[in-house]
Write a protein that holds these residues in place. Structure first.
Motif, PDB file in Angstrom:
ATOM      1  N   ALA A  88      16.426 -20.345  -2.627  1.00 49.32           N
ATOM      2  CA  ALA A  88      17.868 -20.580  -2.501  1.00 49.32           C
ATOM      3  C   ALA A  88      18.563 -19.489  -1.704  1.00 49.32           C
ATOM      4  O   ALA A  88      19.787 -19.513  -1.564  1.00 49.32           O
ATOM      5  N   ASP A  89      17.800 -18.514  -1.204  1.00 48.23           N
ATOM      6  CA  ASP A  89      18.333 -17.395  -0.434  1.00 48.23           C
ATOM      7  C   ASP A  89      19.295 -16.545  -1.268  1.00 48.23           C
ATOM      8  O   ASP A  89      20.237 -15.947  -0.742  1.00 48.23           O
ATOM      9  N   GLU A  90      19.068 -16.501  -2.571  1.00 43.02           N
ATOM     10  CA  GLU A  90      19.844 -15.649  -3.475  1.00 43.02           C
ATOM     11  C   GLU A  90      19.044 -14.358  -3.680  1.00 43.02           C
ATOM     12  O   GLU A  90      18.371 -14.171  -4.700  1.00 43.02           O
ATOM     13  N   ILE A  91      19.128 -13.477  -2.720  1.00 41.00           N
ATOM     14  CA  ILE A  91      18.238 -12.318  -2.698  1.00 41.00           C
ATOM     15  C   ILE A  91      18.530 -11.349  -3.839  1.00 41.00           C
ATOM     16  O   ILE A  91      17.606 -10.800  -4.450  1.00 41.00           O
ATOM     17  N   ASP A  92      19.809 -11.102  -4.134  1.00 38.05           N
ATOM     18  CA  ASP A  92      20.146 -10.169  -5.212  1.00 38.05           C
ATOM     19  C   ASP A  92      19.601 -10.667  -6.547  1.00 38.05           C
ATOM     20  O   ASP A  92      19.068  -9.879  -7.349  1.00 38.05           O
ATOM     21  N   ALA A  93      19.730 -11.967  -6.793  1.00 37.02           N
ATOM     22  CA  ALA A  93      19.211 -12.529  -8.039  1.00 37.02           C
ATOM     23  C   ALA A  93      17.692 -12.452  -8.074  1.00 37.02           C
ATOM     24  O   ALA A  93      17.095 -12.145  -9.114  1.00 37.02           O
TER      25      ALA A  93
ATOM     26  N   VAL B  64      12.359 -19.272  -7.118  1.00 36.85           N
ATOM     27  CA  VAL B  64      13.519 -20.164  -7.033  1.00 36.85           C
ATOM     28  C   VAL B  64      14.662 -19.493  -6.285  1.00 36.85           C
ATOM     29  O   VAL B  64      15.308 -20.096  -5.408  1.00 36.85           O
ATOM     30  N   MET B  65      14.930 -18.248  -6.608  1.00 36.73           N
ATOM     31  CA  MET B  65      16.044 -17.539  -5.976  1.00 36.73           C
ATOM     32  C   MET B  65      15.767 -17.241  -4.504  1.00 36.73           C
ATOM     33  O   MET B  65      16.669 -17.295  -3.677  1.00 36.73           O
TER      34      MET B  65
ATOM     35  N   ARG C 174      19.594 -13.977 -16.583  1.00 38.64           N
ATOM     36  CA  ARG C 174      19.468 -15.203 -17.367  1.00 38.64           C
ATOM     37  C   ARG C 174      18.437 -16.136 -16.755  1.00 38.64           C
ATOM     38  O   ARG C 174      18.296 -16.220 -15.530  1.00 38.64           O
ATOM     39  N   ILE C 175      17.727 -16.828 -17.608  1.00 37.51           N
ATOM     40  CA  ILE C 175      16.726 -17.808 -17.183  1.00 37.51           C
ATOM     41  C   ILE C 175      17.161 -19.179 -17.698  1.00 37.51           C
ATOM     42  O   ILE C 175      17.412 -19.345 -18.892  1.00 37.51           O
ATOM     43  N   PRO C 176      17.280 -20.174 -16.838  1.00 36.49           N
ATOM     44  CA  PRO C 176      17.675 -21.521 -17.289  1.00 36.49           C
ATOM     45  C   PRO C 176      16.696 -22.080 -18.310  1.00 36.49           C
ATOM     46  O   PRO C 176      15.502 -21.754 -18.300  1.00 36.49           O
ATOM     47  N   ASP C 177      17.207 -22.912 -19.193  1.00 41.48           N
ATOM     48  CA  ASP C 177      16.377 -23.465 -20.261  1.00 41.48           C
ATOM     49  C   ASP C 177      15.221 -24.298 -19.730  1.00 41.48           C
ATOM     50  O   ASP C 177      14.166 -24.387 -20.366  1.00 41.48           O
TER      51      ASP C 177
ATOM     52  N   ALA D  10      12.683  -9.891 -10.159  1.00 40.05           N
ATOM     53  CA  ALA D  10      11.455  -9.184  -9.795  1.00 40.05           C
ATOM     54  C   ALA D  10      11.392  -7.815 -10.459  1.00 40.05           C
ATOM     55  O   ALA D  10      10.340  -7.401 -10.971  1.00 40.05           O
ATOM     56  N   GLU D  11      12.503  -7.086 -10.456  1.00 35.65           N
ATOM     57  CA  GLU D  11      12.518  -5.772 -11.077  1.00 35.65           C
ATOM     58  C   GLU D  11      12.307  -5.879 -12.585  1.00 35.65           C
ATOM     59  O   GLU D  11      11.660  -5.018 -13.195  1.00 35.65           O
ATOM     60  N   THR D  12      12.845  -6.932 -13.191  1.00 29.12           N
ATOM     61  CA  THR D  12      12.627  -7.142 -14.623  1.00 29.12           C
ATOM     62  C   THR D  12      11.152  -7.405 -14.905  1.00 29.12           C
ATOM     63  O   THR D  12      10.581  -6.874 -15.866  1.00 29.12           O
ATOM     64  N   ALA D  13      10.520  -8.231 -14.068  1.00 29.00           N
ATOM     65  CA  ALA D  13       9.100  -8.528 -14.251  1.00 29.00           C
ATOM     66  C   ALA D  13       8.263  -7.251 -14.148  1.00 29.00           C
ATOM     67  O   ALA D  13       7.326  -7.044 -14.927  1.00 29.00           O
ATOM     68  N   VAL D  14       8.622  -6.364 -13.223  1.00 31.02           N
ATOM     69  CA  VAL D  14       7.868  -5.118 -13.060  1.00 31.02           C
ATOM     70  C   VAL D  14       8.108  -4.185 -14.240  1.00 31.02           C
ATOM     71  O   VAL D  14       7.189  -3.498 -14.698  1.00 31.02           O
ATOM     72  N   ARG D  15       9.335  -4.137 -14.753  1.00 31.29           N
ATOM     73  CA  ARG D  15       9.592  -3.295 -15.929  1.00 31.29           C
ATOM     74  C   ARG D  15       8.751  -3.748 -17.120  1.00 31.29           C
ATOM     75  O   ARG D  15       8.289  -2.935 -17.913  1.00 31.29           O
TER      76      ARG D  15
END
Length: 331
Positions: A139-144, A135-136, A97-100, A149-154
């Motif tokens: 915030a040190d939210e590595i999994d997010a 942003v993630m 999800r991407i914030p508005d 990043a994987e979505t951007a590459v896909r």
């Protein structure tokens, strides 16, 4: 995100002069195949061509079964010629999800230029995911960050900024083999060597010190900017310390930026220099350089203050947060 933030992502930052780098748990080298098979769809694995690696098509239901697949047999009813060669499309994975409030316009203009090869809708979506990676990570939210990043590459597998973002996240997780693969892809796609310091550090993290030093002295290193050469000097010094070559580690840090305290990133170079002096037993000189770091490190990126306190024998006791000291009971 700025070019420097996206390129660095904490690159080659060392807590104690870079001598405590831990290799990734995998221990294997990066996957080869930058010049492999077909391009694949959506930045998928190399070596899978547009046909999806389906191999020889199945024999159609009609026609003479004695005729081979390549002998001009007619396709089955309702099936276009060559359609059987196409692998079925894999289901589209759900996207994070991407914030508005994220518009995608937050990224640098140079990244927007790279996204012009995509459709407007896809470019806008990829831009937003790249913003979320930054942003993630912040915030040190590595999994997010990895999910974005994987979505951007896909969605944009041949856009250097997308591959760089994925490499940065892998680097932060300590997956140096994957990070090195992505950084190599960025260099191949863009022709730029700005990620060379990170590539050297990945080789170091994989325990390939000789290869790391060879890469650091390659002709591409001479094309780096002053800021990138600063990063490379810190990494090379860390490699020398890993090898127990303290004098060579100190020499690697003696670049022009060392005495330019106002230059961006110079305080980290000075920190590594002070820490190496300390390792050499030159305590008084180390103290002087730690003081320079304290003056230059306005964002408190280092623990130079604590290092000075250690050298001066200052010990701070931790009584906990917002805890009042209980009064001593009467005698």
């Amino acid at each position: 995100m700025s070019d420097d933030d996206q390129r660095r992502g904490g690159a080659s930052r060392s807590d104690r002069g870079g001598s405590d780098r831990r290799p990734s748990s995998g221990g294997h080298g990066p996957r080869r195949g930058a010049s492999g098979g077909g391009r694949g769809q959506g930045g998928g694995p190399r070596g899978q061509g547009a046909r999806g690696g389906a191999g020889a098509p199945p024999r159609s239901g009609g026609g003479d079964p004695r005729r081979g697949a390549g002998s001009g047999a007619r396709p089955a009813d309702g099936q276009e010629r060559g359609g059987s060669r196409l692998a079925p499309k894999s289901p589209r994975l759900p996207e994070p999800r991407i914030p508005d409030e994220v518009t995608g316009k937050e990224i640098d203009r140079s990244v927007h230029q790279q996204l012009r090869t995509l459709s407007k809708e896809n470019a806008d979506g990829v831009a937003k995911h790249l913003v979320m990676v930054a942003v993630m990570l912040e915030a040190d939210e590595i999994d997010a960050a990895m999910a974005h990043a994987e979505t951007a590459v896909r969605r944009a597998g041949r856009v250097p900024a997308a591959r760089e973002a994925l490499g940065m996240v892998a680097y932060r997780t300590g997956d140096f083999a994957r990070a090195l693969t992505e950084f190599r892809t960025v260099r191949r796609l863009s022709g730029s060597s700005h990620l060379l310091p990170l590539m050297v550090d990945c080789e170091r993290g994989l325990g390939r010190h000789d290869r790391a030093l060879e890469l650091a002295s390659s002709p591409e290193a001479k094309t780096l900017t002053a800021a990138e050469r600063l990063e490379l000097a810190i990494v090379v010094s860390g490699i020398r310390r890993d090898l127990g070559q303290l004098d060579a580690a100190l020499l690697a840090l003696q670049v022009p930026a060392l005495t330019q305290g106002r230059k961006a990133g110079a305080h980290r170079l000075q920190y590594a220099y002070a820490d190496t002096l300390l390792a050499l037993g030159r305590t008084d000189e180390a103290r002087e350089w730690f003081h320079k770091v304290v003056d230059a490190d306005t964002d408190l990126e280092t623990d130079a203050v604590e290092r000075l306190e250690e050298l001066d024998g200052v010990v701070l006791e931790d009584f906990g947060d917002d805890e009042e000291l209980a009064p001593e009971p009467p005698a």
